[in-house]
Design a protein around this motif. Structure first.
Motif, PDB file in Angstrom:
ATOM      1  N   ALA A  12     -22.962 -12.118  45.852  1.00 43.72           N
ATOM      2  CA  ALA A  12     -23.229 -12.980  44.427  1.00 43.72           C
ATOM      3  C   ALA A  12     -22.156 -12.539  43.268  1.00 43.72           C
ATOM      4  CB  ALA A  12     -24.644 -12.660  44.057  1.00 43.72           C
ATOM      5  N   ASP A  13     -21.848 -11.131  43.336  1.00 50.88           N
ATOM      6  CA  ASP A  13     -20.768 -10.639  42.605  1.00 50.88           C
ATOM      7  C   ASP A  13     -19.443 -10.912  43.071  1.00 50.88           C
ATOM      8  OD1 ASP A  13     -22.284  -9.734  40.269  1.00 50.88           O
ATOM      9  OD2 ASP A  13     -22.599  -7.853  41.234  1.00 50.88           O
ATOM     10  N   ARG A  14     -19.263 -10.992  44.205  1.00 50.86           N
ATOM     11  CA  ARG A  14     -17.954 -11.203  44.892  1.00 50.86           C
ATOM     12  C   ARG A  14     -17.543 -12.616  44.892  1.00 50.86           C
ATOM     13  NH1 ARG A  14     -14.494  -8.291  49.248  1.00 50.86           N
ATOM     14  NH2 ARG A  14     -15.859  -6.751  48.685  1.00 50.86           N
ATOM     15  N   PHE A  15     -18.343 -13.398  45.214  1.00 50.97           N
ATOM     16  CA  PHE A  15     -18.056 -15.097  45.165  1.00 50.97           C
ATOM     17  C   PHE A  15     -18.891 -15.685  44.158  1.00 50.97           C
ATOM     18  CE2 PHE A  15     -17.922 -13.441  49.387  1.00 50.97           C
ATOM     19  CZ  PHE A  15     -16.775 -13.295  49.954  1.00 50.97           C
ATOM     20  N   SER A  16     -18.396 -17.303  44.045  1.00 49.91           N
ATOM     21  CA  SER A  16     -19.195 -17.906  42.963  1.00 49.91           C
ATOM     22  C   SER A  16     -20.698 -18.015  43.339  1.00 49.91           C
ATOM     23  CB  SER A  16     -18.553 -19.450  43.243  1.00 49.91           C
ATOM     24  OG  SER A  16     -19.461 -20.306  42.746  1.00 49.91           O
ATOM     25  N   ARG A  17     -21.487 -17.588  41.995  1.00 51.97           N
ATOM     26  CA  ARG A  17     -22.572 -17.638  42.278  1.00 51.97           C
ATOM     27  C   ARG A  17     -23.278 -18.902  42.402  1.00 51.97           C
ATOM     28  NH1 ARG A  17     -22.438 -13.159  37.491  1.00 51.97           N
ATOM     29  NH2 ARG A  17     -22.209 -11.268  38.623  1.00 51.97           N
ATOM     30  N   ILE A  18     -22.673 -19.881  41.885  1.00 53.60           N
ATOM     31  CA  ILE A  18     -23.180 -21.202  42.165  1.00 53.60           C
ATOM     32  C   ILE A  18     -23.108 -21.692  43.834  1.00 53.60           C
ATOM     33  CG2 ILE A  18     -22.814 -23.720  41.750  1.00 53.60           C
ATOM     34  CD1 ILE A  18     -24.293 -22.405  39.453  1.00 53.60           C
ATOM     35  N   VAL A  19     -22.020 -21.490  44.189  1.00 43.63           N
ATOM     36  CA  VAL A  19     -21.976 -21.526  45.593  1.00 43.63           C
ATOM     37  C   VAL A  19     -22.765 -20.923  46.563  1.00 43.63           C
ATOM     38  CG1 VAL A  19     -20.637 -21.510  47.801  1.00 43.63           C
ATOM     39  CG2 VAL A  19     -19.312 -22.293  45.486  1.00 43.63           C
ATOM     40  N   VAL A  20     -23.214 -19.628  46.121  1.00 39.08           N
ATOM     41  CA  VAL A  20     -24.330 -18.961  46.798  1.00 39.08           C
ATOM     42  C   VAL A  20     -25.300 -19.468  46.608  1.00 39.08           C
ATOM     43  CG1 VAL A  20     -25.399 -16.655  46.953  1.00 39.08           C
ATOM     44  CG2 VAL A  20     -22.626 -16.786  46.606  1.00 39.08           C
ATOM     45  N   LEU A  21     -25.746 -19.981  45.526  1.00 34.23           N
ATOM     46  CA  LEU A  21     -27.193 -20.400  45.210  1.00 34.23           C
ATOM     47  C   LEU A  21     -27.190 -21.695  46.031  1.00 34.23           C
ATOM     48  CD1 LEU A  21     -28.179 -20.255  41.542  1.00 34.23           C
ATOM     49  CD2 LEU A  21     -29.267 -19.069  43.482  1.00 34.23           C
ATOM     50  N   GLN A  22     -26.211 -22.620  46.234  1.00 32.86           N
ATOM     51  CA  GLN A  22     -26.042 -23.985  46.685  1.00 32.86           C
ATOM     52  C   GLN A  22     -26.462 -23.747  48.461  1.00 32.86           C
ATOM     53  OE1 GLN A  22     -22.459 -25.508  45.146  1.00 32.86           O
ATOM     54  NE2 GLN A  22     -23.614 -27.255  44.416  1.00 32.86           N
ATOM     55  N   VAL A  23     -25.721 -22.827  49.181  1.00 31.46           N
ATOM     56  CA  VAL A  23     -25.614 -22.584  50.447  1.00 31.46           C
ATOM     57  C   VAL A  23     -27.043 -21.836  50.529  1.00 31.46           C
ATOM     58  CG1 VAL A  23     -25.084 -20.944  52.038  1.00 31.46           C
ATOM     59  CG2 VAL A  23     -23.301 -21.987  50.587  1.00 31.46           C
ATOM     60  N   SER A  24     -27.760 -21.050  49.680  1.00 33.02           N
ATOM     61  CA  SER A  24     -29.140 -20.514  49.998  1.00 33.02           C
ATOM     62  C   SER A  24     -30.004 -21.644  49.757  1.00 33.02           C
ATOM     63  CB  SER A  24     -29.312 -19.374  48.747  1.00 33.02           C
ATOM     64  OG  SER A  24     -28.593 -18.560  48.962  1.00 33.02           O
TER      65      SER A  24
ATOM     66  N   VAL B 117     -21.035  -6.572  37.206  1.00 32.87           N
ATOM     67  CA  VAL B 117     -21.971  -6.019  38.201  1.00 32.87           C
ATOM     68  C   VAL B 117     -23.372  -6.510  38.212  1.00 32.87           C
ATOM     69  CG1 VAL B 117     -20.314  -4.153  38.487  1.00 32.87           C
ATOM     70  CG2 VAL B 117     -22.319  -4.087  36.719  1.00 32.87           C
ATOM     71  N   LEU B 118     -23.687  -7.453  37.586  1.00 33.14           N
ATOM     72  CA  LEU B 118     -25.049  -7.850  37.180  1.00 33.14           C
ATOM     73  C   LEU B 118     -25.882  -8.068  38.393  1.00 33.14           C
ATOM     74  CD1 LEU B 118     -27.245  -8.008  34.778  1.00 33.14           C
ATOM     75  CD2 LEU B 118     -26.394 -10.380  34.599  1.00 33.14           C
ATOM     76  N   SER B 119     -25.455  -8.761  39.353  1.00 29.37           N
ATOM     77  CA  SER B 119     -25.923  -9.165  40.653  1.00 29.37           C
ATOM     78  C   SER B 119     -25.933  -7.817  41.613  1.00 29.37           C
ATOM     79  CB  SER B 119     -24.942 -10.119  41.365  1.00 29.37           C
ATOM     80  OG  SER B 119     -25.073 -11.593  40.725  1.00 29.37           O
ATOM     81  N   ARG B 120     -25.082  -6.924  41.564  1.00 27.14           N
ATOM     82  CA  ARG B 120     -25.105  -5.678  42.412  1.00 27.14           C
ATOM     83  C   ARG B 120     -26.234  -5.034  41.868  1.00 27.14           C
ATOM     84  NH1 ARG B 120     -19.092  -3.862  42.287  1.00 27.14           N
ATOM     85  NH2 ARG B 120     -19.127  -5.686  40.940  1.00 27.14           N
ATOM     86  N   VAL B 121     -26.486  -4.748  40.669  1.00 28.67           N
ATOM     87  CA  VAL B 121     -27.310  -3.850  39.905  1.00 28.67           C
ATOM     88  C   VAL B 121     -28.896  -4.445  40.391  1.00 28.67           C
ATOM     89  CG1 VAL B 121     -28.315  -3.022  38.015  1.00 28.67           C
ATOM     90  CG2 VAL B 121     -25.827  -2.905  38.481  1.00 28.67           C
ATOM     91  N   SER B 122     -28.799  -6.096  40.190  1.00 30.24           N
ATOM     92  CA  SER B 122     -30.080  -6.656  40.396  1.00 30.24           C
ATOM     93  C   SER B 122     -30.415  -6.666  41.725  1.00 30.24           C
ATOM     94  CB  SER B 122     -29.686  -8.122  40.077  1.00 30.24           C
ATOM     95  OG  SER B 122     -31.033  -8.901  40.348  1.00 30.24           O
ATOM     96  N   SER B 123     -29.631  -6.439  42.743  1.00 30.76           N
ATOM     97  CA  SER B 123     -29.832  -6.159  44.164  1.00 30.76           C
ATOM     98  C   SER B 123     -30.663  -4.946  44.411  1.00 30.76           C
ATOM     99  CB  SER B 123     -28.899  -6.540  45.126  1.00 30.76           C
ATOM    100  OG  SER B 123     -27.849  -5.479  44.935  1.00 30.76           O
ATOM    101  N   TYR B 124     -30.009  -3.798  43.712  1.00 29.69           N
ATOM    102  CA  TYR B 124     -30.769  -2.678  43.916  1.00 29.69           C
ATOM    103  C   TYR B 124     -32.382  -2.647  43.169  1.00 29.69           C
ATOM    104  CZ  TYR B 124     -26.726  -0.059  45.513  1.00 29.69           C
ATOM    105  OH  TYR B 124     -25.512   0.341  46.574  1.00 29.69           O
ATOM    106  N   ASP B 125     -32.279  -3.207  42.104  1.00 22.93           N
ATOM    107  CA  ASP B 125     -33.530  -3.409  41.586  1.00 22.93           C
ATOM    108  C   ASP B 125     -34.479  -4.144  42.439  1.00 22.93           C
ATOM    109  OD1 ASP B 125     -35.717  -4.038  39.969  1.00 22.93           O
ATOM    110  OD2 ASP B 125     -34.710  -5.868  39.300  1.00 22.93           O
TER     111      ASP B 125
END
Length: 444
Positions: free
Chosen positions: A72-84, A344-352
């Motif tokens: 989610a931090d590396r690629f487009s978050r919108i695209v990640v959401l759409q694929v998911s 880094v919001l998505s990475r920290v979010s994943s640790y949370d």
């Protein structure tokens, strides 16, 4: 604050389309907890069967959370959401078809929910990372409250409707509606239009390095890991009592029943809606202090479920708990958005999310086993007491009690810019939370 000002975040078209996507998908997903629970119980009326399906889903999510945060931090978050969303749409459609046709088995539903769990590991970090990009910082609390209001408002109707569908035509139709809403949400997400960096402009570091950066940002904030640790324990209790024992008690009780359990969950959502209206106008100066005190109220419906399992008192308890969840949810998301750099919001979010969810599969399986060996009333009352003690223990940390609001963008050493961040965002390195699906228990 006037009503128009409270809705000001919707003035940004990017947030408006994102809000629409979240609202549409939530419209179907709020029916899933009721539909899935009773679909499983119709196949195998045991706590162990329900624990198996829910536990595998959560376990799959936990396994992929860290990868999901990096992606989610590396690629487009919108695209990640759409694929998911595409994958979730397909899996829910398959589950609906199997249940409606009468061919669903416990193994099939377990596999499908395992896939959904893995997909949600990418969905939640991406959603958490999008909000600061589509709304002005001054309106972050409003934006989070509006998202919560949408989710909770629909949740008032969804569980009750799901309960009626389960009784009337079967649980598969609720899952079919959920699949359809994801398809519509995909279209809405395509209109958000986040800016992207030029491909190949920067060389991305390795995934291992990005995970280390996320871990560093997570561990250096004591308030963050203390709350996540507390929720790692309380979520295990909550998913066991509410997720496993709740439907089991409802299904075996004439005073509640399947339709009644849907009404109970709707009452919880109604409490959240009422409190959301307050959160749109009330500024939380110490969001975590208020949130952790409020979250103790979740013990109330547990106590009522164990000591007085009747529709009216349990519904009232859930209503009060829903209001408390909203105080924590808005405060937690706002604190994260204001104190953790966007990059880094998505990475920290994943640790949370990992810390918050890691014990949930254990809680699911343990409570499924305990339900067959321990008196349910005693088990639930003891669980409620432990839940309160753990929640209050987090406030022993001064960093949790005293964390205030911030009007400035948190900054760290700049690193490579994620592909979907605005070009002016260059900072580097938040628990998974309200970004999670409504079917999940409260989490940080």
């Amino acid at each position: 604050m006037r009503v128009k000002e409270s809705l000001g975040a919707l003035g940004d078209p990017r947030f408006a389309w994102y809000f629409a996507a979240r609202t549409v998908s939530t419209g179907g997903s709020v029916m899933v907890p009721v539909a899935l629970a009773f679909a499983v119980l119709h196949i195998d009326a045991s706590a162990g069967a329900l624990a198996q399906v829910l536990g595998v889903r959560t376990l799959a999510m936990v396994v992929f959370l860290l990868v999901g945060g990096v992606v989610a931090d590396r690629f487009s978050r919108i695209v990640v959401l759409q694929v998911s969303h595409v994958l979730t749409c397909l899996t829910q459609a398959v589950a609906a078809a199997l249940i409606i046709s009468g061919h669903a088995t416990l193994t099939q539903l377990t596999v499908i929910e395992g896939i959904n769990g893995a997909v949600s590991a990418f969905t939640m970090p991406a959603m958490m990372g999008i909000v600061p990009l589509v709304v002005d910082r001054a309106r972050l609390q409003q934006a989070n409250a509006l998202l919560s209001f949408s989710r909770s408002g629909l949740a008032v109707i969804g569980p009750a409707l799901a309960g009626l569908l389960v009784v009337g035509v079967g649980p598969g139709w609720a899952l079919a509606v959920d699949a359809l809403t994801y398809a519509v949400a995909i279209v809405c997400l395509s209109r958000v239009g986040l800016p992207r960096a030029e491909p190949g402009r920067v060389r991305r570091p390795s995934m291992v390095r990005e995970l280390r950066e996320g871990w560093s940002e997570f561990t250096r904030r004591q308030w963050l890991w203390v709350v996540v640790l507390a929720f790692g324990l309380t979520n295990a209790i909550h998913v066991g009592v509410i997720g496993v024992l709740g439907p089991l008690i409802a299904a075996s009780s004439e005073a509640i029943g399947e339709a009644g359990w849907g009404l109970v969950l709707s009452a919880e959502a109604a409490g959240t809606v009422i409190m959301t209206l307050v959160m749109l106008r009330l500024r939380l100066e110490h969001p975590l202090r208020a949130g952790m005190l409020a979250i103790c109220v979740l013990a109330v419906p547990m106590v009522l479920l164990g000591a007085l399992p009747a529709l009216l008192p349990v519904a009232i308890g859930f209503f009060v708990a829903g209001a408390a969840v909203e105080v924590f949810g808005v405060g937690w998301s706002t604190a994260l958005h204001e104190h953790v750099p966007v990059a880094v919001l998505s990475r920290v979010s994943s640790y949370d999310a990992l810390g918050s969810f890691v014990a949930m599969p254990i809680g699911t399986f343990v409570y499924g086993w305990l339900a067959t060996t321990v008196d349910l009333e005693t088990l639930i009352l003891v669980s409620a007491a432990v839940y309160v003690v753990i929640s209050l223990a987090a406030l022993l940390s001064r960093s949790v009690r005293d964390l205030g609001r911030s009007s400035e963008e948190p900054t760290e050493e700049p690193t490579e810019e994620p592909t979907d961040e605005p070009t002016e965002v260059r900072t580097v390195a938040m628990p998974a939370t309200a970004a999670g699906r409504s079917s999940a228990p409260p989490q940080s």
